[in-house]
Design a protein around this motif. Structure first.
Motif, mmCIF file in Angstrom:
data_model
loop_
_atom_site.group_PDB
_atom_site.id
_atom_site.type_symbol
_atom_site.label_atom_id
_atom_site.label_comp_id
_atom_site.label_asym_id
_atom_site.label_seq_id
_atom_site.Cartn_x
_atom_site.Cartn_y
_atom_site.Cartn_z
ATOM 1 N N GLU A 182 -17.997 -14.760 -29.443
ATOM 2 C CA GLU A 182 -18.663 -13.444 -29.560
ATOM 3 C C GLU A 182 -19.046 -13.162 -31.007
ATOM 4 O O GLU A 182 -19.050 -12.027 -31.461
ATOM 5 N N SER A 215 -19.197 -17.732 -25.581
ATOM 6 C CA SER A 215 -17.877 -18.353 -25.566
ATOM 7 C C SER A 215 -17.951 -19.878 -25.649
ATOM 8 O O SER A 215 -16.946 -20.557 -25.495
ATOM 9 N N ASN A 246 -23.342 -13.603 -18.049
ATOM 10 C CA ASN A 246 -22.072 -12.928 -18.339
ATOM 11 C C ASN A 246 -20.958 -13.459 -17.457
ATOM 12 O O ASN A 246 -19.824 -13.644 -17.900
ATOM 13 N N GLU A 276 -20.065 -16.913 -18.942
ATOM 14 C CA GLU A 276 -19.302 -16.993 -20.193
ATOM 15 C C GLU A 276 -17.847 -16.568 -19.996
ATOM 16 O O GLU A 276 -16.964 -17.081 -20.665
ATOM 17 N N ASN A 277 -17.631 -15.665 -19.046
ATOM 18 C CA ASN A 277 -16.237 -15.331 -18.756
ATOM 19 C C ASN A 277 -15.556 -16.465 -18.003
ATOM 20 O O ASN A 277 -14.400 -16.803 -18.269
ATOM 21 N N THR A 286 -14.354 -19.482 -20.294
ATOM 22 C CA THR A 286 -13.050 -19.381 -20.940
ATOM 23 C C THR A 286 -11.937 -19.759 -19.959
ATOM 24 O O THR A 286 -10.993 -20.463 -20.316
ATOM 25 N N GLY A 341 -11.354 -15.163 -27.758
ATOM 26 C CA GLY A 341 -12.309 -15.150 -26.638
ATOM 27 C C GLY A 341 -11.839 -14.276 -25.496
ATOM 28 O O GLY A 341 -12.618 -13.522 -24.911
ATOM 29 N N ILE A 342 -10.562 -14.367 -25.185
ATOM 30 C CA ILE A 342 -10.030 -13.551 -24.082
ATOM 31 C C ILE A 342 -10.047 -12.070 -24.466
ATOM 32 O O ILE A 342 -10.494 -11.218 -23.697
ATOM 33 N N ARG A 377 -11.950 -10.584 -26.510
ATOM 34 C CA ARG A 377 -13.303 -10.043 -26.650
ATOM 35 C C ARG A 377 -14.126 -10.131 -25.367
ATOM 36 O O ARG A 377 -15.321 -9.861 -25.378
ATOM 37 N N SER A 378 -13.477 -10.538 -24.266
ATOM 38 C CA SER A 378 -14.274 -10.746 -23.050
ATOM 39 C C SER A 378 -14.687 -9.468 -22.296
ATOM 40 O O SER A 378 -15.756 -9.456 -21.693
ATOM 41 N N ASN A 400 -18.416 -8.215 -22.361
ATOM 42 C CA ASN A 400 -19.520 -9.102 -21.947
ATOM 43 C C ASN A 400 -20.334 -8.523 -20.810
ATOM 44 O O ASN A 400 -21.552 -8.612 -20.782
#
Lengths: 384, 347
Positions: free
Chosen positions: A40, A261, A323, A326-327, A330, A356-357, A359-360, A363
């Motif tokens: 992100e 991600s 979206n 990208e989730n 991860t 990453g987690i 900031r998820s 998204n």
């Protein structure tokens, strides 16, 4: 007849040369310790020094004329730059929004003086913009904005509050959608206008909002009797709604909607070399097939944008699919990493995964929620 | 590209419009094979479109025939059109003349018994034997074969190759990957077209069907299910188009189109569940009846996702290769479509 039309555009040698230059630069910067890669990064990883370097190399303002400090290239060159910086997880958030949407907006609606003053600074990586759309009472229901701009002699007087403005604390300007005249009965889309506000003006207060990870990259921005001159009205008075819709289409289809991600996968792949079991290989195959397909869609839209077409529905589809991807990415990487004992993970791996987690959640919210995207698609399908 | 507007594709579309109305797939299931439709396709030379001119075909471009295949899939045409195109392409790669009549195909690795679509109707069966790089033509009428409970109305036939003498055989320069690339690309085009058609059926149905005093289309739960299915449909079209473009780009060396074809297979086959579930859900019990058209599309999707190996098989094939390359090579593939290094300039 096909319902969806995404052109396939084959790579071009000049663009691939640009890609190689980017890769070399990003590798050197990273190895010199000038940045630590993060997921992100376009939203939450800002470094003005890095932005200046990007500007010096001519990688900001690619799409506009050299008369205004730009580089006379197309949306495709810009696409290559954005996807390479995303892959690297580089700190590009400072200049990202201005380069993506406010510079094109100024080119279309700004005065000659504004263009000559501001655009070269954006291209140099020294002038940043924040988005002024959401308000406490206007999230998905954007037409409900209450922040007002009243006509005064020679300008506009602004009162109200914008929220979730990423980077406003380090930005020089905000372009806000403001109510300049009352709604026409139930039609709330009239009477909204886009106004550029110099954030250093008296009466502007920027207050950080701390996110769940402790970072503060988004803000509340208060306006108390802020006076801006007439020429800060961008486009048509009362035409703000239509302008915003066009702006969002540009915002929704870019590589940041599905590659945010990718750095997590990239980091894992280097460590998993030669260690992937058969389950992981199948997972990787599916993930890469999904990424390649999304990249094809997003690249197809970039080509349409270059040709002056703004495909709102296709952009909404890309954002929804992207979206989700990208989730999912991860989560897939978490599964791939069962092939590597935790004590063998590099410190970077754990840090990047955790960021990453954390900031998820946004998204599927920012730039229009998943629910709003599906509403746009449903309308296009003739269901609403 | 999948060119649905090229002249050949338009000819095909007209044939399907005229001779493959919605009753035709229903009649075919009741045992009335649409001979008139097949004859019209043959008279226009469509089944030999990909055969080179000096071998009795008309050497058509891939893109326009992909357009014709698109039209055929949207009409749920119950004839082995795509199968004959593939079979004749295989024969042509070995310098053999196109099949007399309709044909279907198999790749070795599935022998002695292969799952062959239209295996009961096709006049000839073409086999590619990868170990010997050999293409063979068998007469289907004398074959030992058996039809099993099939997912698709196109059937699934077991054909015993061993002990059955080929009418003709010849060597080819192409590898197994080249054959896989073409077959997977054709299936991807059929599947994307089929998903889109079933989406359109679903949109029409929910716009007409009323419950609680309003059309189903006005319920947000229905809108969102179909919006998600539409995004999968768009992605399927993209994946198929990307594979089709790779075949065109690498027409002289189809093996190089293998990755994009496999990606289309993986992308689309994985999305079959994500689309057929909402399509059936929004249709209610009506979509489960033989009388309604939806199953002509969903059953084919269920069969095609298994054809030549299912999505799990191909995800693993692809992933195994990718895992053996580098993250740099993977990124190059994702961004440029060049999966083997030394990327090519578009022709």
């Amino acid at each position: 007849m096909q319902r969806f039309n995404f052109t396939v555009v084959q790579p071009d040698p000049a663009l691939e040369e640009l890609r190689t230059e980017l890769q070399t630069f990003l590798k050197e910067e990273r190895e010199a310790g000038n940045f630590r890669p993060e997921p992100e990064c376009w939203m939450a990883s800002a470094d003005p020094e890095f932005s200046k370097k990007m500007g010096q190399r001519g990688w900001i303002g690619l799409t506009w004329s050299s008369q205004y400090g730009g580089h006379d290239k197309t949306a495709l060159e810009r696409y290559i730059v954005t996807e390479e910086t995303l892959r690297a997880g580089a700190p590009v958030a400072a200049h990202w929004i201005a380069d993506r949407q406010h510079a094109p907006m100024l080119l279309e609606h700004g005065t000659e003086e504004q263009k000559l003053d501001i655009l070269p600074r954006i291209a140099a990586g020294q002038c940043y913009f924040a988005i002024g759309l959401s308000e406490p009472g206007a999230g998905s229901d954007l037409a409900n904005v209450k922040t007002k701009a009243e006509k005064v002699d020679g300008g506009w007087k602004i009162n109200g509050l914008k929220i979730w403005s990423s980077g406003a604390h380090m930005s020089h300007y905000m372009v806000a959608i403001l109510r300049t005249s009352p709604a026409d009965g139930r039609n709330r889309h009239v009477g909204l206008s886009q106004i550029m506000v110099d954030l250093s003006l008296p009466g502007v207060t920027v207050k950080p909002i701390v996110d769940l990870s402790g970072d503060a990259h988004f803000n509340e921005v208060y306006f108390e009797d802020v006076i801006v001159p007439d020429d800060c009205l961008l486009g048509e008075e009362g035409g703000g709604w239509k302008q915003v819709t066009g702006e969002l289409a540009m915002e929704r289809s870019g590589p940041e909607r599905f590659l945010s991600s990718y750095i997590t996968l990239e980091t894992a792949l280097w460590q998993l070399s030669g260690k992937m079991g058969s389950d992981s290989q199948a997972r990787l195959g599916k993930l890469i097939a999904n990424l390649r397909t999304l990249r094809g869609m997003s690249w197809g839209i970039a080509n349409l944008l270059r040709d002056g077409v703004s495909p709102e529905t296709e952009a909404a589809l890309v954002k929804d699919l992207g979206n989700r991807l990208e989730n999912d990415l991860t989560q897939q990487v978490r599964a791939l990493l069962v092939d590597l004992p935790a004590e063998e993970w590099s410190p970077d791996m754990r840090r990047i995964m955790n960021i990453g987690i954390l900031r998820s959640p946004p998204n599927t919210l920012r730039g229009g929620t998943t629910e709003v995207m599906r509403g746009i698609t449903a309308r296009q399908l003739g269901l609403r | 590209m999948i060119n649905t507007e090229a002249m050949v594709a338009e000819t095909a579309t007209k044939i399907f419009t005229d001779l493959c109305g919605r009753e035709v797939p229903h009649q075919a299931e009741a045992g009335h094979y649409p001979a008139e439709l097949w004859d019209a396709l043959t008279e226009n030379g469509l089944p030999v479109a990909w055969v080179s001119e000096d071998n009795g075909g008309f050497g058509a471009d891939y893109d326009e025939i992909f357009g014709a295949i698109w039209a055929s899939a949207q009409a749920a045409a119950p004839v082995p059109f795509a199968e004959t195109l593939i079979a004749n392409w295989m024969l042509d790669q070995a310098g053999l003349a196109p099949a007399d009549g309709s044909a279907s195909f198999a790749l070795s690795g599935h022998t002695p018994a292969a799952d062959i679509p239209f295996g009961m109707q096709a006049d000839k069966i073409i086999l590619f034997d990868a170990a010997h790089q050999e293409v063979s033509l068998f007469d289907n009428r004398e074959a030992v074969r058996s039809a099993e409970e099939a997912l698709s109305p196109d059937g699934m036939t077991q054909f015993v190759f061993s002990g059955h003498v080929a009418e003709q055989s010849a060597k080819t320069n192409l590898s197994r990957r080249a054959f896989e690339a073409l077959i997977l690309t054709v299936r991807a085009v059929q599947m994307a077209a089929t998903i889109e058609r079933a989406l359109n059926l679903s949109i029409d149905y929910v716009s007409q069907r009323e419950q609680f005093g309003r059309p189903l289309s006005k319920f947000q739960a229905i809108q969102h299910q179909l919006a998600v299915a539409a995004s999968e449909s768009a992605a399927a079209t993209m994946a198929a188009t990307q594979a089709a473009s790779a075949m065109i780009l690498h027409r002289d060396n189809p093996e190089k189109a293998w990755h994009e074809a496999v990606i289309a297979k993986v992308q689309i086959s994985h999305s079959v569940e994500a689309v057929t579930v909402p399509f059936h859900q929004v249709h209610g019990a009506m979509g489960y009846t033989q009388e309604y058209d939806l199953h002509h599309y969903t059953r084919r999707l269920w069969a095609w996702r298994d054809a030549l190996g299912n999505e799990h098989h191909w995800s693993k094939q692809l992933g195994e290769e990718l895992a053996a390359t580098s993250p740099d090579q993977i990124w190059q593939g994702v961004t440029t479509g060049d999966w083997t290094g030394g990327w090519q300039v578009a022709s």
